[in-house]
Design a protein around this motif. Sequence first.
Motif, PDB file in Angstrom:
ATOM      1  N   LEU A  40     -42.393  69.556  20.646  1.00 32.46           N
ATOM      2  CA  LEU A  40     -41.087  68.944  20.394  1.00 32.46           C
ATOM      3  C   LEU A  40     -41.157  67.978  19.211  1.00 32.46           C
ATOM      4  CD1 LEU A  40     -38.252  68.989  21.633  1.00 32.46           C
ATOM      5  CD2 LEU A  40     -38.903  67.032  23.029  1.00 32.46           C
ATOM      6  N   THR A  41     -42.235  67.208  19.153  1.00 32.68           N
ATOM      7  CA  THR A  41     -42.422  66.275  18.037  1.00 32.68           C
ATOM      8  C   THR A  41     -42.537  67.022  16.722  1.00 32.68           C
ATOM      9  OG1 THR A  41     -43.568  64.714  19.500  1.00 32.68           O
ATOM     10  CG2 THR A  41     -43.871  64.428  17.136  1.00 32.68           C
ATOM     11  N   ASP A  42     -43.276  68.118  16.749  1.00 30.47           N
ATOM     12  CA  ASP A  42     -43.441  68.934  15.549  1.00 30.47           C
ATOM     13  C   ASP A  42     -42.101  69.505  15.088  1.00 30.47           C
ATOM     14  OD1 ASP A  42     -45.202  70.248  13.591  1.00 30.47           O
ATOM     15  OD2 ASP A  42     -44.619  72.091  14.609  1.00 30.47           O
ATOM     16  N   ILE A  43     -41.309  69.978  16.052  1.00 35.47           N
ATOM     17  CA  ILE A  43     -39.985  70.520  15.717  1.00 35.47           C
ATOM     18  C   ILE A  43     -39.090  69.434  15.132  1.00 35.47           C
ATOM     19  CG2 ILE A  43     -37.851  71.424  16.728  1.00 35.47           C
ATOM     20  CD1 ILE A  43     -39.569  73.032  18.660  1.00 35.47           C
ATOM     21  N   LEU A  44     -39.128  68.234  15.747  1.00 39.23           N
ATOM     22  CA  LEU A  44     -38.299  67.138  15.250  1.00 39.23           C
ATOM     23  C   LEU A  44     -38.700  66.747  13.825  1.00 39.23           C
ATOM     24  CD1 LEU A  44     -37.988  64.813  18.382  1.00 39.23           C
ATOM     25  CD2 LEU A  44     -36.157  66.076  17.261  1.00 39.23           C
ATOM     26  N   GLU A  45     -39.997  66.735  13.568  1.00 41.00           N
ATOM     27  CA  GLU A  45     -40.467  66.377  12.222  1.00 41.00           C
ATOM     28  C   GLU A  45     -40.012  67.403  11.190  1.00 41.00           C
ATOM     29  OE1 GLU A  45     -44.663  65.947  12.494  1.00 41.00           O
ATOM     30  OE2 GLU A  45     -44.576  63.956  13.414  1.00 41.00           O
ATOM     31  N   LYS A  46     -40.187  68.684  11.524  1.00 35.82           N
ATOM     32  CA  LYS A  46     -39.816  69.734  10.578  1.00 35.82           C
ATOM     33  C   LYS A  46     -38.299  69.824  10.417  1.00 35.82           C
ATOM     34  CE  LYS A  46     -43.936  72.534  11.360  1.00 35.82           C
ATOM     35  NZ  LYS A  46     -44.484  73.825  11.869  1.00 35.82           N
ATOM     36  N   ALA A  47     -37.590  69.714  11.552  1.00 34.45           N
ATOM     37  CA  ALA A  47     -36.133  69.745  11.474  1.00 34.45           C
ATOM     38  C   ALA A  47     -35.603  68.528  10.731  1.00 34.45           C
ATOM     39  CB  ALA A  47     -35.537  69.818  12.878  1.00 34.45           C
ATOM     40  N   GLY A  48     -36.251  67.360  10.932  1.00 35.60           N
ATOM     41  CA  GLY A  48     -35.848  66.148  10.228  1.00 35.60           C
ATOM     42  C   GLY A  48     -36.073  66.271   8.731  1.00 35.60           C
ATOM     43  N   GLU A  49     -37.192  66.892   8.360  1.00 32.06           N
ATOM     44  CA  GLU A  49     -37.474  67.107   6.941  1.00 32.06           C
ATOM     45  C   GLU A  49     -36.442  68.056   6.322  1.00 32.06           C
ATOM     46  OE1 GLU A  49     -41.135  68.765   4.130  1.00 32.06           O
ATOM     47  OE2 GLU A  49     -41.451  68.388   6.279  1.00 32.06           O
ATOM     48  N   GLU A  50     -36.115  69.108   7.078  1.00 30.34           N
ATOM     49  CA  GLU A  50     -35.111  70.060   6.604  1.00 30.34           C
ATOM     50  C   GLU A  50     -33.746  69.388   6.483  1.00 30.34           C
ATOM     51  OE1 GLU A  50     -33.469  74.553   7.714  1.00 30.34           O
ATOM     52  OE2 GLU A  50     -34.807  73.486   9.081  1.00 30.34           O
ATOM     53  N   TYR A  51     -33.406  68.580   7.480  1.00 34.53           N
ATOM     54  CA  TYR A  51     -32.144  67.829   7.450  1.00 34.53           C
ATOM     55  C   TYR A  51     -32.108  66.931   6.216  1.00 34.53           C
ATOM     56  CZ  TYR A  51     -28.469  64.617   9.085  1.00 34.53           C
ATOM     57  OH  TYR A  51     -27.328  63.851   9.197  1.00 34.53           O
ATOM     58  N   GLY A  52     -33.217  66.237   5.950  1.00 31.98           N
ATOM     59  CA  GLY A  52     -33.296  65.331   4.808  1.00 31.98           C
ATOM     60  C   GLY A  52     -33.117  66.052   3.487  1.00 31.98           C
ATOM     61  N   ASN A  53     -33.721  67.247   3.366  1.00 33.59           N
ATOM     62  CA  ASN A  53     -33.596  68.008   2.119  1.00 33.59           C
ATOM     63  C   ASN A  53     -32.154  68.455   1.885  1.00 33.59           C
ATOM     64  OD1 ASN A  53     -36.335  67.784   1.556  1.00 33.59           O
ATOM     65  ND2 ASN A  53     -36.856  69.681   2.654  1.00 33.59           N
ATOM     66  N   ILE A  54     -31.507  68.932   2.975  1.00 37.17           N
ATOM     67  CA  ILE A  54     -30.111  69.361   2.841  1.00 37.17           C
ATOM     68  C   ILE A  54     -29.220  68.169   2.494  1.00 37.17           C
ATOM     69  CG2 ILE A  54     -28.134  70.346   4.074  1.00 37.17           C
ATOM     70  CD1 ILE A  54     -30.106  71.949   5.769  1.00 37.17           C
ATOM     71  N   TYR A  55     -29.479  67.052   3.175  1.00 41.29           N
ATOM     72  CA  TYR A  55     -28.689  65.842   2.922  1.00 41.29           C
ATOM     73  C   TYR A  55     -28.925  65.323   1.509  1.00 41.29           C
ATOM     74  CZ  TYR A  55     -26.535  61.304   3.830  1.00 41.29           C
ATOM     75  OH  TYR A  55     -25.726  60.201   3.776  1.00 41.29           O
ATOM     76  N   LYS A  56     -30.182  65.396   1.053  1.00 41.63           N
ATOM     77  CA  LYS A  56     -30.529  64.942  -0.298  1.00 41.63           C
ATOM     78  C   LYS A  56     -29.792  65.766  -1.347  1.00 41.63           C
ATOM     79  CE  LYS A  56     -34.481  64.077  -3.313  1.00 41.63           C
ATOM     80  NZ  LYS A  56     -35.972  64.194  -3.454  1.00 41.63           N
ATOM     81  N   ASP A  57     -29.743  67.081  -1.124  1.00 38.16           N
ATOM     82  CA  ASP A  57     -29.010  67.950  -2.056  1.00 38.16           C
ATOM     83  C   ASP A  57     -27.532  67.575  -2.097  1.00 38.16           C
ATOM     84  OD1 ASP A  57     -31.339  69.285  -2.591  1.00 38.16           O
ATOM     85  OD2 ASP A  57     -30.940  70.952  -1.200  1.00 38.16           O
ATOM     86  N   SER A  58     -26.971  67.261  -0.931  1.00 37.95           N
ATOM     87  CA  SER A  58     -25.558  66.861  -0.877  1.00 37.95           C
ATOM     88  C   SER A  58     -25.335  65.552  -1.611  1.00 37.95           C
ATOM     89  CB  SER A  58     -25.105  66.728   0.580  1.00 37.95           C
ATOM     90  OG  SER A  58     -25.205  67.955   1.257  1.00 37.95           O
ATOM     91  N   VAL A  59     -26.283  64.608  -1.442  1.00 34.84           N
ATOM     92  CA  VAL A  59     -26.168  63.310  -2.118  1.00 34.84           C
ATOM     93  C   VAL A  59     -26.255  63.498  -3.632  1.00 34.84           C
ATOM     94  CG1 VAL A  59     -27.336  61.101  -2.498  1.00 34.84           C
ATOM     95  CG2 VAL A  59     -27.035  61.964  -0.179  1.00 34.84           C
ATOM     96  N   GLU A  60     -27.210  64.292  -4.080  1.00 39.69           N
ATOM     97  CA  GLU A  60     -27.374  64.528  -5.509  1.00 39.69           C
ATOM     98  C   GLU A  60     -26.122  65.188  -6.108  1.00 39.69           C
ATOM     99  OE1 GLU A  60     -30.948  66.755  -5.929  1.00 39.69           O
ATOM    100  OE2 GLU A  60     -32.256  65.008  -5.645  1.00 39.69           O
TER     101      GLU A  60
END
Length: 403
Positions: A246-266
Motif C-alpha cells: 500500500l505504501t509503495d502504491i501511495l508513493e508511485k500514485a503520489g508521484e504520478e499525481y505530482g507529475n500530472i499536477y506539475k504539467d497543469s501548473v506549467e
Amino acid sequence: MKNPLRKRILRELKKDAVKYAAVFIMMVLLISMCSGMRVSNESLKKAYYDSFELYRTEDGHITFDKALPEKLRNTLEEKGSLKFFENMYIDTDVEGTDKTVRTYRISDEINDSCLLSGEYPADENEIVIDRLFAKNNSINIGDRISLEGEKYKVTGLIALAQYSTLYENNTDSMFDSLNFCVAEMTDEGFLRLDERDIRYNYAWMYNSSYADDIEQAELSEKFLDVLRDEIEDYDEAVVEKQIDELTDILEKAGEEYGNIYKDSVEEKLSEVSEKIKNGAAEYAAVFSKTGKAPSASELSVDDFQFSVIEDTVRAMMTGSEAVMPSEEEFVKQYKDSVQKPTKEQLSYELDDFLFGIICDAAEAEINDEEYEMPEDEAFEDEIDKTDIIGVDDYIPRYLNNAI
C-alpha cells in the motif's frame, strides 16, 4: 471343658433359620452385584480407554476460519511436537426440522468410526449416521434423510471416536442425541454439500505419549503458547506485507499525481506569462499614445498580473531591470485555479480515502507544510483480511465433553 454356649448358637440358628437364610441370601446377592459392577466397570473403563488407541482418537482439535497454509502448518507441528490431520466437517439441517447433522469425510487416519450395523457408504448419495440419534428419531437403515435439498440413503449406524456423547458445542450444559447427529460420507458425497459452510477443523496427535491428564494439560498449554505466537506472527506478516504494498502504491500514485499536477501548473503559468507579456506590450502602447496608464479591466488581466505588468513597464521606461515574482509566488497565486488530477487520470485504482491522502500530501507540499499520515486505525478498511488466520475453536481431549 467345652463351652456350653455352642449348643445355644445352634439352637438360635435352628430357631430363626428363615431369618438367617434371608440375610445370607441378601448378603450374597449384594456382594455379587457390587463385585459384578466393579468388575464390569473396570472392564468397561479399560475397553473405553483402549478404544482411544484402537480408533485413533484425537488428542485435541482446532478449528480455523480458513484452510491452514502448509508453511504455518509445518511450523506448528514442529514447535508443538504433534501432527495435524484434516478433519473438516459441515453442519447442515435436516430439511423441515431443527435437527443438525455434522458430516465428516470417512477417515482412515484419525477419529475412526465404529460401524455398529449396516455398511459404509459406497456412493455419493449415501450416508452413515450416529446410532443413538437414529434410535431417538426412529431412523432405520435404508431410510433417507434430506440435507440441503438432497436425499441421502442411510446405509449404516456408527459411533464416532470423538463423539462418545453428542455435544454439538463443548460449552453446552448437556448433550443432545435427539437434535444433533454426527455422520460420515464419501469424499464425493461430502463435496456435494455447500462448501461455504465448511469448518476447517484439524485434529492433532502428540508425537510422544503422556501418562495422565496433568501431562496432557502441560502439552496443551505448551502448544497453545506456540499457536498464539505463530498465528500472531503470521497475521502480522500478512498485514505488514499489505502495508508495504500500500505504501509503495501511495508513493508511485503520489508521484504520478505530482507529475500530472506539475504539467497543469506549467500550462497555467505559460498561459499567465503569455497574458503578462501581451498585457505589458498593450500597456506600453496605450500609455505612449494617451499618456495615461490603462486599467486591469482594459487589459483583461487580474490584479496580480496587472501589478507585474506595471512593474515590467516601469522598469522598461526607467531602464532598470524588472523584478519578476518567483515561481513559488506564481504557484501560490494560481494553485486554486489549476485543474487538479482526478482518480481516473491515475493508473492506480484508489478509493476515496487513499486518493484523499495523495491530494492532502500534495497540498501540504505546495504550501511547504509538513503532512501527517492518518492513524493506523484509519487504514483498517484498506487491509484485506482474506489471508489473516483466525482460530474459531480450540479443545484438547482432556477438556472435550464429547469425549
